[in-house]
Design a protein around this motif. Structure first.
Motif, PDB file in Angstrom:
ATOM      1  N   ALA A   1       0.604  -0.983  -0.116  1.00 15.50           N
ATOM      2  CA  ALA A   1      -0.039   0.067  -0.001  1.00 15.50           C
ATOM      3  C   ALA A   1       0.669   1.185   0.008  1.00 15.50           C
ATOM      4  O   ALA A   1       0.538   2.209  -0.708  1.00 15.50           O
ATOM      5  N   THR A   2       1.987   1.034   0.738  1.00 18.66           N
ATOM      6  CA  THR A   2       2.901   2.329   0.583  1.00 18.66           C
ATOM      7  C   THR A   2       3.417   2.625  -0.467  1.00 18.66           C
ATOM      8  O   THR A   2       3.410   3.782  -0.975  1.00 18.66           O
ATOM      9  N   VAL A   3       4.079   1.444  -1.307  1.00 18.68           N
ATOM     10  CA  VAL A   3       4.521   1.774  -2.729  1.00 18.68           C
ATOM     11  C   VAL A   3       3.351   2.276  -3.435  1.00 18.68           C
ATOM     12  O   VAL A   3       3.818   3.317  -4.479  1.00 18.68           O
ATOM     13  N   LEU A   4       2.100   1.786  -3.522  1.00 19.61           N
ATOM     14  CA  LEU A   4       1.199   2.346  -4.311  1.00 19.61           C
ATOM     15  C   LEU A   4       0.829   3.552  -4.344  1.00 19.61           C
ATOM     16  O   LEU A   4       0.624   4.457  -4.961  1.00 19.61           O
TER      17      LEU A   4
ATOM     18  N   GLY B   1       0.852   9.571  -5.440  1.00 18.91           N
ATOM     19  CA  GLY B   1       1.023  10.729  -5.144  1.00 18.91           C
ATOM     20  C   GLY B   1       2.003  11.477  -6.179  1.00 18.91           C
ATOM     21  O   GLY B   1       2.210  12.814  -6.335  1.00 18.91           O
ATOM     22  N   MET B   2       2.985  10.616  -6.702  1.00 25.05           N
ATOM     23  CA  MET B   2       4.171  11.263  -7.541  1.00 25.05           C
ATOM     24  C   MET B   2       3.574  11.398  -8.817  1.00 25.05           C
ATOM     25  O   MET B   2       3.875  12.271  -9.936  1.00 25.05           O
ATOM     26  N   ARG B   3       2.096  11.104  -9.140  1.00 24.72           N
ATOM     27  CA  ARG B   3       1.438  11.528 -10.497  1.00 24.72           C
ATOM     28  C   ARG B   3       1.038  12.821 -10.523  1.00 24.72           C
ATOM     29  O   ARG B   3       0.719  13.465 -11.746  1.00 24.72           O
ATOM     30  N   ILE B   4       0.844  13.434  -9.527  1.00 25.60           N
ATOM     31  CA  ILE B   4       0.203  14.672  -9.178  1.00 25.60           C
ATOM     32  C   ILE B   4       0.948  16.009  -9.462  1.00 25.60           C
ATOM     33  O   ILE B   4       2.208  15.861  -8.777  1.00 25.60           O
ATOM     34  N   GLY B   5       0.663  16.785 -10.265  1.00 27.23           N
ATOM     35  CA  GLY B   5       1.753  17.972 -10.318  1.00 27.23           C
ATOM     36  C   GLY B   5       1.164  18.863 -11.789  1.00 27.23           C
ATOM     37  O   GLY B   5       0.135  18.544 -11.942  1.00 27.23           O
TER      38      GLY B   5
ATOM     39  N   ARG C   1       9.114  15.553  -6.730  1.00 26.84           N
ATOM     40  CA  ARG C   1       8.091  14.731  -6.616  1.00 26.84           C
ATOM     41  C   ARG C   1       8.608  13.680  -5.659  1.00 26.84           C
ATOM     42  O   ARG C   1       7.806  13.354  -4.483  1.00 26.84           O
ATOM     43  N   LEU C   2       9.748  13.024  -5.864  1.00 28.41           N
ATOM     44  CA  LEU C   2      10.132  11.994  -5.176  1.00 28.41           C
ATOM     45  C   LEU C   2      10.717  12.484  -3.619  1.00 28.41           C
ATOM     46  O   LEU C   2      10.394  11.756  -2.640  1.00 28.41           O
TER      47      LEU C   2
ATOM     48  N   ALA D   1      -2.853  10.540   3.564  1.00 33.35           N
ATOM     49  CA  ALA D   1      -3.381  11.957   3.894  1.00 33.35           C
ATOM     50  C   ALA D   1      -2.646  13.032   3.043  1.00 33.35           C
ATOM     51  O   ALA D   1      -3.309  13.903   2.643  1.00 33.35           O
ATOM     52  N   ASP D   2      -1.504  12.940   2.539  1.00 33.96           N
ATOM     53  CA  ASP D   2      -0.952  13.672   1.580  1.00 33.96           C
ATOM     54  C   ASP D   2      -1.658  13.614   0.269  1.00 33.96           C
ATOM     55  O   ASP D   2      -1.856  14.563  -0.397  1.00 33.96           O
ATOM     56  N   LEU D   3      -2.100  12.473  -0.073  1.00 32.90           N
ATOM     57  CA  LEU D   3      -2.695  12.201  -1.447  1.00 32.90           C
ATOM     58  C   LEU D   3      -4.023  13.053  -1.228  1.00 32.90           C
ATOM     59  O   LEU D   3      -4.476  13.774  -2.227  1.00 32.90           O
ATOM     60  N   VAL D   4      -4.923  12.743  -0.134  1.00 29.31           N
ATOM     61  CA  VAL D   4      -5.963  13.747  -0.034  1.00 29.31           C
ATOM     62  C   VAL D   4      -5.766  14.991   0.196  1.00 29.31           C
ATOM     63  O   VAL D   4      -6.724  15.744  -0.573  1.00 29.31           O
ATOM     64  N   ALA D   5      -4.738  15.691   0.699  1.00 26.99           N
ATOM     65  CA  ALA D   5      -4.622  16.933   0.926  1.00 26.99           C
ATOM     66  C   ALA D   5      -4.470  17.853  -0.490  1.00 26.99           C
ATOM     67  O   ALA D   5      -4.528  18.791  -0.703  1.00 26.99           O
TER      68      ALA D   5
END
Length: 364
Positions: free
Chosen positions: A43-46, A51-55, A82-83, A324-328
């Motif tokens: 789940a962490t890797v996914l 999250g790295m897709r967003i920008g 991103r990384l 949480a970062d993805l939701v934020a």
């Protein structure tokens, strides 16, 4: 009812697993805990990839993976922007959750977290004090200097806060119940000092301080990744090696002594590790609320363990922070929330649940 060092362990019993030995050290390998850890790792890797897709330049998961190993403009965006942010979130969540698992095991209280050790309040007071005090120096240069030195300030302030709690709680030994009470009192004092500083400071400087206090992964770089990675590399092995002592601390001091564990030394060393982990994590991303509180309890229930399992708790913290970062970043797009705001919104109901559950147990 609050657990003390004289109470029976408040966590459910768990079955014994197959022993896993590495030289003189040994651990009980439980299939359920191992399976949960693998799921959390996946789940962490996914979540990190999502999250790295967003920008500003949207990418697919395949493009993100290709940019990591490839070259060109996309490689620069992923590797430099991103990384580092994604890794900072994962490592900070891991460190906070591990610190929370240690604190809850020693205090034998599911409501305990590194916040009560003075780490977060101490870090917040030190950062706010320096930002407010140096904001007008040399036409704003002092404020810039304070901003650049925020991680170091947070680390020093968090360590000093924890030292104050530890010193006041020591009475010929370290009792988990007394540690919690002293920590709550010291944290309350630090919190009020922080808000007083925000009140007397310039509104612009107070606003800049509030951004850090909220806990944010925005603008994180490799300079934030490296300290947390080093801290985890150095501290995780001795913490895992001390898992036996941590398990023994669930019982009374007489039982612990009978098991051959020097309780005061064991508590002190494990608390020191928890303080350092929480201080470094707070220095990297600010005070991200409730991760250290909720992750160990979630891991405990998922793994069916007798107390918060260290490895599963650490991976659960990474998942919670990455999620949480993805939701934020997506919930109110294009507006981006600090990750600490999301964890606070999600964690507050969980804290209420723990309080209600503890009250029901006290009545029964």
């Amino acid at each position: 009812m609050t657990a003390t060092s004289r109470d029976p362990a408040p966590y459910p019993r768990a079955g014994h697993g197959r022993p896993l030995r590495a030289g003189p050290a040994s651990w009980a390998l439980r299939p359920r805990s191992a399976a949960t850890a693998l799921v959390m790792l996946a789940a962490t890797v996914l979540l990190t990839g999502l999250g790295m897709r967003i920008g500003d330049i949207p990418m697919s998961l395949a493009e993100v993976a290709g940019a990591v190993v490839g070259d060109g403009p996309a490689h620069l965006v992923v590797m430099e922007l991103r990384l580092p942010r994604a890794l900072t979130g994962v490592l900070v969540g891991t460190a906070l959750a591990l610190a929370g698992a240690i604190t809850q095991a020693i205090a034998r209280n599911p409501l305990a977290s590194p916040d009560i050790l003075g780490v977060t309040p101490g870090a917040s007071v030190s950062v706010v004090a320096v930002i407010v005090a140096t904001s007008s120096a040399a036409g704003g240069a002092g404020g810039t200097l304070a901003t650049l030195g925020v991680p170091l300030l947070a680390l020093l302030g968090g360590t000093a806060g924890a030292l104050a709690v530890y010193t006041l709680a020591w009475r010929g030994g370290l009792d988990g119940y007394r540690l919690v009470l002293v920590g709550i009192g010291v944290s309350a004092v630090f919190t009020n000092v922080k808000y007083w500083l925000l009140t007397v400071g310039d509104v612009n400087d107070s606003g800049r301080a509030m951004v850090w206090i909220s806990g944010s992964l925005n603008g994180r770089g490799w300079e934030h990744v490296l300290p947390v990675a080093i801290a985890l590399t150095v501290l995780v092995p001795p913490v895992l090696a001390g898992a036996r002592s941590l398990g023994a601390l669930r019982f009374g001091d007489e039982t612990v002594t009978g098991l051959g564990v020097r309780s005061n030394l064991a508590r002190s060393m494990m608390i020191l590790a928890a303080v350092l982990l929480a201080a470094v994590a707070t220095a990297a991303a600010g005070p991200i609320a409730f991760v250290a509180l909720a992750a160990p309890q979630v891991a405990l229930r998922l793994a069916g363990a007798a107390q918060p399992p260290l490895v599963v708790s650490a991976l659960t913290g990474a998942v919670l922070t990455a999620a949480a970062d993805l939701v934020a970043r997506t919930a109110f797009s294009p507006v981006e929330l600090p990750v600490g705001v999301v964890t606070a919104v999600l964690g507050a109901p969980y804290l209420i649940y723990l309080l209600v559950r503890a009250r029901r147990k006290a009545r029964s």
